[in-house]
Design an enzyme around this catalytic site. Structure first.
Site, PDB file in Angstrom:
ATOM      1  N   ASP A  69      -4.861  -4.393   4.874  1.00  0.00           N
ATOM      2  CA  ASP A  69      -4.832  -4.273   3.643  1.00  0.00           C
ATOM      3  C   ASP A  69      -5.395  -5.031   2.354  1.00  0.00           C
ATOM      4  O   ASP A  69      -6.391  -6.025   2.853  1.00  0.00           O
ATOM      5  CB  ASP A  69      -3.353  -5.977   2.704  1.00  0.00           C
ATOM      6  N   VAL A  70      -6.123  -3.670   1.297  1.00  0.00           N
ATOM      7  CA  VAL A  70      -7.308  -4.546   1.280  1.00  0.00           C
ATOM      8  C   VAL A  70      -7.200  -5.367  -0.231  1.00  0.00           C
ATOM      9  O   VAL A  70      -8.447  -5.358   0.138  1.00  0.00           O
ATOM     10  CB  VAL A  70      -7.677  -2.910  -0.076  1.00  0.00           C
ATOM     11  N   ASN A  96     -10.496   4.377  -2.091  1.00  0.00           N
ATOM     12  CA  ASN A  96      -8.933   5.041  -2.543  1.00  0.00           C
ATOM     13  C   ASN A  96      -7.925   3.683  -2.306  1.00  0.00           C
ATOM     14  O   ASN A  96      -6.715   4.369  -3.630  1.00  0.00           O
ATOM     15  CB  ASN A  96      -8.670   5.999  -1.376  1.00  0.00           C
ATOM     16  N   SER A 148      -8.771   6.199 -12.589  1.00  0.00           N
ATOM     17  CA  SER A 148      -7.639   6.694 -13.286  1.00  0.00           C
ATOM     18  C   SER A 148      -7.716   7.643 -14.538  1.00  0.00           C
ATOM     19  O   SER A 148      -8.686   6.570 -14.582  1.00  0.00           O
ATOM     20  CB  SER A 148      -6.795   6.150 -12.277  1.00  0.00           C
ATOM     21  N   TYR A 161      -1.617  -1.565 -15.293  1.00  0.00           N
ATOM     22  CA  TYR A 161      -2.780  -0.492 -14.391  1.00  0.00           C
ATOM     23  C   TYR A 161      -3.533   0.128 -15.036  1.00  0.00           C
ATOM     24  O   TYR A 161      -5.173   0.267 -14.354  1.00  0.00           O
ATOM     25  CB  TYR A 161      -1.040   0.912 -13.939  1.00  0.00           C
ATOM     26  N   LYS A 165      -7.822  -0.581 -14.271  1.00  0.00           N
ATOM     27  CA  LYS A 165      -8.886   0.916 -13.720  1.00  0.00           C
ATOM     28  C   LYS A 165      -9.998   1.039 -14.562  1.00  0.00           C
ATOM     29  O   LYS A 165     -11.060   1.718 -14.336  1.00  0.00           O
ATOM     30  CB  LYS A 165      -7.742   2.379 -13.992  1.00  0.00           C
ATOM     31  N   THR A 196       0.713  14.348  -5.021  1.00  0.00           N
ATOM     32  CA  THR A 196       0.574  13.395  -4.080  1.00  0.00           C
ATOM     33  C   THR A 196       2.149  13.315  -3.172  1.00  0.00           C
ATOM     34  O   THR A 196       2.355  14.365  -3.879  1.00  0.00           O
ATOM     35  CB  THR A 196      -0.007  11.780  -4.507  1.00  0.00           C
TER      36      THR A 196
END
Length: 263
Positions: A69-70, A96, A148, A161, A165, A196
C-alpha cells in the site's frame, strides 16, 4: 552537447517501479516499458486476479509483483529494497497509484480526507523518498507522477481530490528543482478522462451507459475519450533519456478540454 542516437528499445537495461500497475494507466505503462526493454516492478495494494494476470503476461524474467500500500511508508521501502535485490538498481519511478474521493466538503468524513491524501499525496512521497537515496547515489533517475486535470481545473462535486492533485503538482515541481543539479528529473502527467476499467465501470452504472459515454466524448474538442496507452507513451517519453532536459514540468493529456472556454 549533441543528442546521441537512441536504441530502438527506449528503456533498454533500465529498471522501473510502477505503482498501481495491475489495471488502467499503470498496467498500460508496465506493458509498454517491458516492450521497450525495461525490467518492471509491478505493484498494487491487492494481490488479486489482476495482479496475477499482468505478472503472468509480462513474464518472470521481465517483471516482479510486490504487494504494498503506497500509504504505508515502510511497505514502500520494502518494495524498493526488493526491487534492488532482484534487479540491482532503480532508474525510474512511475507514481501511478491513486484513488478518487469525491464528497460534499461539510459531509465528508475525516477518514475520507485522510485516505485521499494518504494515497494521492503521501503515497507519492513515500515511494519517492524510498527511491531517492539509490538514485542520488548513482546521480541519475527519472520520476514521473500521475497527477490529473483536477490539478488544473476544479470540477464541482469532486472535493477533496483536486486539493491532493494540486499539491502533487507542487510536489513534482519542488522536488524537480531540489534535485535537478544531482541528476534527478521529476515530472508529472495530468490525464483527463481516460477509458480505464474504473471509467468503464462508471459508465456501466449509469442509467444509459452509451448516452453518457457519448455525452462525455462530446465535451472533448477531439470528440473521443482517451486511452491508457496514450498516457503510457507520455510516461515512456518522460522516463527516457529523450526527455533529459525536461524537469519540474506537468504535461496535460486531456484532448484539449481544459483549454476550452465553456459558455
Amino acid at each position: 552537447m549533441s543528442l546521441q542516437k537512441y536504441s530502438q528499445k527506449r528503456l533498454q537495461d533500465k529498471v522501473a517501479i510502477v505503482t498501481g500497475s495491475t489495471l488502467g494507466i499503470g498496467a498500460a505503462t508496465a506493458r509498454l516499458f517491458v516492450r521497450e526493454g525495461a525490467k518492471v516492478v509491478l505493484n498494487s495494494h491487492l494481490d488479486d486476479a489482476a495482479a496475477l494476470k499482468i505478472q503472468t503476461e509480462l513474464g518472470e524474467a521481465n517483471a516482479m509483483f510486490v504487494q504494498a500500500d503506497v500509504a504505508d511508508a515502510d511497505a514502500m521501502q520494502m518494495l524498493v529494497d526488493e526491487a534492488i535485490a532482484r534487479f540491482g538498481r532503480v532508474d525510474i519511478l512511475i507514481n501511478n497509484a491513486g484513488m478518487n474521493v469525491f464528497a460534499d466538503p461539510l459531509e465528508m468524513t475525516p477518514e475520507q480526507w485522510k485516505r485521499c491524501f494518504a494515497v494521492d499525496l503521501d503515497g507519492v512521497w513515500n515511494a519517492t523518498r524510498s527511491v531517492l537515496p539509490e538514485m542520488l547515489k548513482r546521480g541519475a533517475g527519472a520520476i514521473v507522477n500521475i497527477a490529473s486535470v483536477h490539478g488544473h481545473k476544479i470540477i464541482p462535486g469532486c472535493f477533496p481530490y483536486p486539493v491532493a492533485k494540486h499539491a502533487l503538482i507542487g510536489l513534482t515541481r519542488s522536488l524537480g528543482i531540489e534535485y535537478a543539479s544531482r541528476g534527478i528529473r521529476v515530472n508529472s502527467i495530468s490525464p483527463g478522462l481516460i477509458m480505464t476499467e474504473a471509467i468503464q465501470n462508471w459508465f456501466a452504472s449509469c442509467s444509459d451507459p452509451e448516452a453518457e459515454r457519448e455525452r462525455q466524448a462530446a465535451l472533448l474538442p477531439c470528440g473521443r475519450i482517451g486511452q491508457p496507452e496514450e498516457v503510457a507513451y507520455t510516461a515512456l517519453f518522460l522516463a527516457s533519456d529523450e526527455a533529459r532536459f525536461i524537469n519540474a514540468t506537468d504535461i496535460l493529456i486531456d484532448g484539449g478540454r481544459s483549454q476550452l472556454y465553456h459558455e
